[in-house]
Design an enzyme around this catalytic site. Structure first.
Site, PDB file in Angstrom:
ATOM      1  CB  CYS A 194     -17.248 -86.588  48.821  1.00 19.16           C
ATOM      2  SG  CYS A 194     -17.792 -84.897  48.607  1.00 19.16           S
ATOM      3  NE  ARG A 210     -12.827 -89.652  51.473  1.00 22.02           N
ATOM      4  CZ  ARG A 210     -11.576 -89.395  51.080  1.00 22.02           C
ATOM      5  NH1 ARG A 210     -10.562 -89.836  51.797  1.00 22.02           N
ATOM      6  NH2 ARG A 210     -11.323 -88.685  50.003  1.00 22.02           N
ATOM      7  CD1 TRP A 224     -16.666 -80.775  53.026  1.00 18.18           C
ATOM      8  CD2 TRP A 224     -17.039 -82.246  54.636  1.00 18.18           C
ATOM      9  NE1 TRP A 224     -16.376 -80.169  54.201  1.00 18.18           N
ATOM     10  CE2 TRP A 224     -16.596 -81.049  55.217  1.00 18.18           C
ATOM     11  CE3 TRP A 224     -17.338 -83.307  55.450  1.00 18.18           C
ATOM     12  CZ2 TRP A 224     -16.444 -80.899  56.581  1.00 18.18           C
ATOM     13  CZ3 TRP A 224     -17.176 -83.164  56.814  1.00 18.18           C
ATOM     14  CH2 TRP A 224     -16.743 -81.963  57.376  1.00 18.18           C
ATOM     15  CG  ASN A 276     -13.612 -86.567  46.896  1.00 21.22           C
ATOM     16  OD1 ASN A 276     -13.994 -85.462  47.263  1.00 21.22           O
ATOM     17  ND2 ASN A 276     -12.554 -87.164  47.424  1.00 21.22           N
ATOM     18  N   GLY A 277     -14.389 -84.078  44.490  1.00 18.46           N
ATOM     19  CA  GLY A 277     -13.583 -83.106  43.741  1.00 18.46           C
ATOM     20  C   GLY A 277     -14.501 -82.013  43.191  1.00 18.46           C
ATOM     21  CD  GLU A 323      -3.750 -72.696  67.565  1.00 15.28           C
ATOM     22  OE1 GLU A 323      -4.447 -72.035  68.365  1.00 15.28           O
ATOM     23  OE2 GLU A 323      -3.972 -73.892  67.310  1.00 15.28           O
ATOM     24  CE  LYS A 345      -3.958 -77.188  68.280  1.00 17.07           C
ATOM     25  NZ  LYS A 345      -4.698 -76.066  68.548  1.00 17.07           N
ATOM     26  CD  GLU A 381      -5.639 -77.992  72.163  1.00 18.11           C
ATOM     27  OE1 GLU A 381      -6.771 -78.266  72.569  1.00 18.11           O
ATOM     28  OE2 GLU A 381      -5.442 -77.396  71.104  1.00 18.11           O
ATOM     29  CG  HIS A 418       5.103 -53.838  79.707  1.00 22.54           C
ATOM     30  ND1 HIS A 418       5.476 -52.587  80.138  1.00 22.54           N
ATOM     31  CD2 HIS A 418       5.182 -53.804  78.353  1.00 22.54           C
ATOM     32  CE1 HIS A 418       5.743 -51.812  79.100  1.00 22.54           C
ATOM     33  NE2 HIS A 418       5.573 -52.523  78.003  1.00 22.54           N
ATOM     34  CE  LYS A 420     -12.032 -81.257  66.245  1.00 20.43           C
ATOM     35  NZ  LYS A 420     -10.709 -80.577  66.225  1.00 20.43           N
TER      36      LYS A 420
HETATM   37  C1  AGP Z   1      -8.363 -76.146  69.768  1.00 21.90           C
HETATM   38  O1  AGP Z   1      -7.286 -77.042  69.560  1.00 21.90           O
HETATM   39  C2  AGP Z   1      -9.231 -76.581  70.922  1.00 21.90           C
HETATM   40  N1  AGP Z   1      -9.704 -77.896  70.658  1.00 21.90           N
HETATM   41  C3  AGP Z   1     -10.310 -75.566  71.270  1.00 21.90           C
HETATM   42  O2  AGP Z   1      -9.680 -74.399  71.750  1.00 21.90           O
HETATM   43  C4  AGP Z   1     -11.244 -75.134  70.119  1.00 21.90           C
HETATM   44  O3  AGP Z   1     -10.546 -74.339  69.204  1.00 21.90           O
HETATM   45  C5  AGP Z   1     -12.392 -74.290  70.704  1.00 21.90           C
HETATM   46  O4  AGP Z   1     -13.131 -75.094  71.590  1.00 21.90           O
HETATM   47  C6  AGP Z   1     -13.323 -73.716  69.625  1.00 21.90           C
HETATM   48  O5  AGP Z   1     -13.890 -74.768  68.888  1.00 21.90           O
HETATM   49  P1  AGP Z   1     -14.733 -74.412  67.563  1.00 21.90           P
HETATM   50  O6  AGP Z   1     -13.781 -73.869  66.561  1.00 21.90           O
HETATM   51  O7  AGP Z   1     -15.333 -75.711  67.146  1.00 21.90           O
HETATM   52  O8  AGP Z   1     -15.767 -73.390  67.950  1.00 21.90           O
END
Ligand code: AGP
Length: 613
Positions: free
Chosen positions: A2, A27, A74, A100-101, A486, A490, A493, A509, A608
């Site tokens: 928070c 936050r 939060w 906060n906490g 993952e 990372k 992207e 395969h 995002k």
């Molecule tokens: C992850 O680094 C990417 N930004 C993207 O794959 C993300 O995970 C995906 O769009 C799902 O987002 P969400 O968790 O907000 O649903």
């Protein structure tokens, strides 16, 4: 997390508080409020949602007064609502508190206070504090002494701002436990206090940082510092050199790096207030609306997109091995078009850190249409997913600004781990002793992640050697396979390098055709994740001149001798290794992206929150 903000001095407090809160919104922003001490006591204004809503609500006139506190929330205990918004007051409106906490023992404290006749208006843990202070002040103690009395009763991680209507020139700040920072800002005849630098920089650059188990008494434009026993502490003020944006980044170069480095704290927040490590207790009351259907649940379907999909691949194995239920993990953009049978016997668990991913929401709507029970794991209170599901398990990682999901990924893994334990206990499929062991393993994770983060220079150096390659392979088995996926996501992207994650058993395969001396291959091969089988894959890659980066257990010298580069992990429970193993891969992607001059916080073509299909 928070955001808290306080002011005492010669200027009107309300406007300063709103400006500071606006800079703390990263936050948390599910509700906001201020309390300003006017001539007739505290004037309190609270709104649900962002600080803008509070600013709009105050357009009709700001409360007058030169001392006040503000808060942007939060949610941890108690849903986002007006009643649960901070600041909280005592029975007579004399004491105002921001927190906060978490007050870990708030339930017992609240029961005692109710028995003594106090009235409560919220479901928060915080609200016990103004009532405890009210009682302590009844003994005519100075506010700071009353605060010290209360700190002997309230347990947990507390970052507090406290004001008393009968002490119009005094503002108290308390930091006890790792509830996030408190910074005091020194102005001319005025003092400010906030969770973080961004809130103070428009007003002053002369700051002091409150340490753990310390109290700041802001009075008549000066700040006095003591320990919790009242012993004075000499504290230097320093010049805050940061600009506003870098302050929001906590001094880090990028939000992505800040959010990777925050993980020891955010992982602690993921289980704070939910796990009692003393008695191995696990408390997830927010899941009650779904668990009443538990008797009819025969299987679990997890669904998500992107990084969250990788979390579901790990969560599936947690549900199978801990909760004893059949589980599958489905990419949401695929699930929504299949002839699935998500009837009442199915529990659908969706993961969406943003809570707004269109494909995941569509899959949830289809599940609802078919009558499935639904839990969602999300990081954003009030988001669409939290309104669609019957119950939400919040990741509690604080706002994630970097487009690449990092702290929300590891936080969602912990939420899945807790969910699996909870389901196992509720189904009587998991012995209490085993559950306690699993929770003890969990408690070690934040510090183990902290040790890995100390290796950042090692990952940065390796990134310098690997940044020139155009194609990478990531290999893993069992719980190491989603980690490989993952790690590849990372890298691709953030650095725009073609990186492919593959189940290591699938190499022969097809993917092995890709291997030559221009292809670095990251092998997720710590002890506990089918290391011996991975050793075979490492030999296959070496035999074709591939460049092997081994993610290995510290001390595994035998396998370290067979790879070109080692990224070392501490020994840990195999179930929790994915939380550790992903950290070096997050940093490797970050540093390679930097080396290639990429915009690591806002990579090209990405967003995002993917609210389109
Ligand atoms: C992850 O680094 C990417 N930004 C993207 O794959 C993300 O995970 C995906 O769009 C799902 O987002 P969400 O968790 O907000 O649903």
């Amino acid at each position: 997390m928070c955001g808290i903000m306080g002011y005492t001095g010669g200027r009107q407090a309300a406007r300063l508080l709103l400006e500071g809160l606006g800079r703390l919104e990263y936050r948390g922003y599910d509700s906001a409020g201020i309390a300003v001490l006017s001539t007739d006591g505290f004037r309190v204004m609270k709104t649900v949602g962002k600080v803008d809503a509070l600013r709009d609500a105050l357009e009709g006139g700001l409360p007058s007064g030169t001392l006040g506190i503000g808060h942007t929330r939060w949610a941890t205990h108690g849903k986002p609502s007006l009643a649960n918004a901070h600041p909280h007051l005592d029975c007579h409106g004399r004491v105002a508190v921001d927190q906060n906490g978490i007050v870990e023992n708030y339930l017992s404290l609240k029961a005692d206070l109710l028995r003594r006749g106090h009235t409560f208006v919220s479901q928060t843990d915080t609200e016990v504090l103004p009532h405890l202070i009210e009682e302590a002040l009844g003994g005519d103690l100075p506010l700071e002494e009353a605060m010290r009395q209360v700190l002997k009763q309230a347990q947990g991680a507390l970052a507090l701002l406290v004001a008393d209507a009968r002490s119009p020139d005094t503002l108290i700040a308390v930091r006890s436990g790792n509830a996030g920072g408190i910074v005091v800002g020194h102005g001319e005849g005025e003092t400010f206090v906030a969770s973080d630098l961004p809130a103070l920089l428009p007003f002053t650059r002369k700051v002091s940082f409150l340490g753990n188990a310390e109290i700041a008494v802001l009075r008549s434009g000066r700040a006095l510092f003591t320990d919790l026993q009242g012993k004075a502490i000499a504290k230097e003020s320093v010049a805050a050199a940061l600009d506003l944006l870098s302050a929001a980044k906590g001094g880090y170069k990028h939000f992505m790096l800040k959010e990777i480095m925050e993980q020891p704290d955010t992982l602690t927040d993921a289980f704070r207030g939910r796990v009692d490590l003393e008695d191995g207790g696990l408390d997830l009351p927010e899941l009650a609306p779904v668990l009443r259907h538990l008797a009819r649940i025969q299987r679990v379907v997890l669904t998500a997109c992107g990084t969250s999909h990788h979390a579901t691949l790990i969560g599936r194995q947690y549900i199978e091995s801990i909760a004893g239920l059949p589980a599958t993990a489905e990419i949401a953009s695929e699930l929504r078009y299949r002839d699935t049978h998500l009837g009442p016997e199915t529990l659908v668990v969706s993961i969406s850190q943003s809570g707004e991913t269109a494909d995941t929401l569509a899959a949830m709507e289809e599940a609802a249409r078919q009558g499935a029970a639904q839990i969602t794991i999300s990081n954003v209170p009030g988001s669409a997913a939290t309104r669609l599901a019957e119950a939400t398990l919040f990741i509690q990682a604080g706002l994630e600004v970097g487009v690449a999901a990092t702290k929300t990924f590891t936080g969602s893994l912990l939420c899945l781990y807790l969910l699996a334990i909870h389901l196992g206990l509720e189904r009587r499929a998991l012995p209490a002793k085993r559950a306690a062991e699993l929770l003890q393993d969990l408690a070690l994770v934040p510090s183990l992640v902290g040790r890995l983060l100390e290796q950042a220079p090692v990952y940065e150096d390796l990134a310098g050697r690997l940044a020139r390659y155009q194609n990478f392979l990531f290999l893993g088995r069992g719980l190491g396979y989603p980690v490989a996926l993952e790690g590849a996501l990372k890298l691709k992207e953030i650095s725009y390098i073609h990186a492919e994650g593959s189940a290591a058993g699938e190499m022969k395969h097809g993917p092995i055709a890709l291997v030559d001396n221009q292809v670095p291959v990251v092998a997720v091969a710590p002890r506990g994740l089918l290391r011996e089988k991975m050793a075979g894959n490492i030999e296959e890659v070496r035999a074709r001149d591939g460049i092997v980066i081994g993610l290995l257990t510290q001390g595994d010298d035998e396998l370290a001798a067979r790879v070109h580069h080692s990224l070392l992990l501490p020994e840990a429970s195999p179930l929790l290794l994915p939380v550790l193993a992903v950290v070096p891969l997050q940093l490797l992607a970050y540093y390679i992206g930097l080396r290639r001059g990429c915009d690591v916080d806002q990579p090209r073509n990405l967003a995002k929150s993917v609210t389109v299909e």
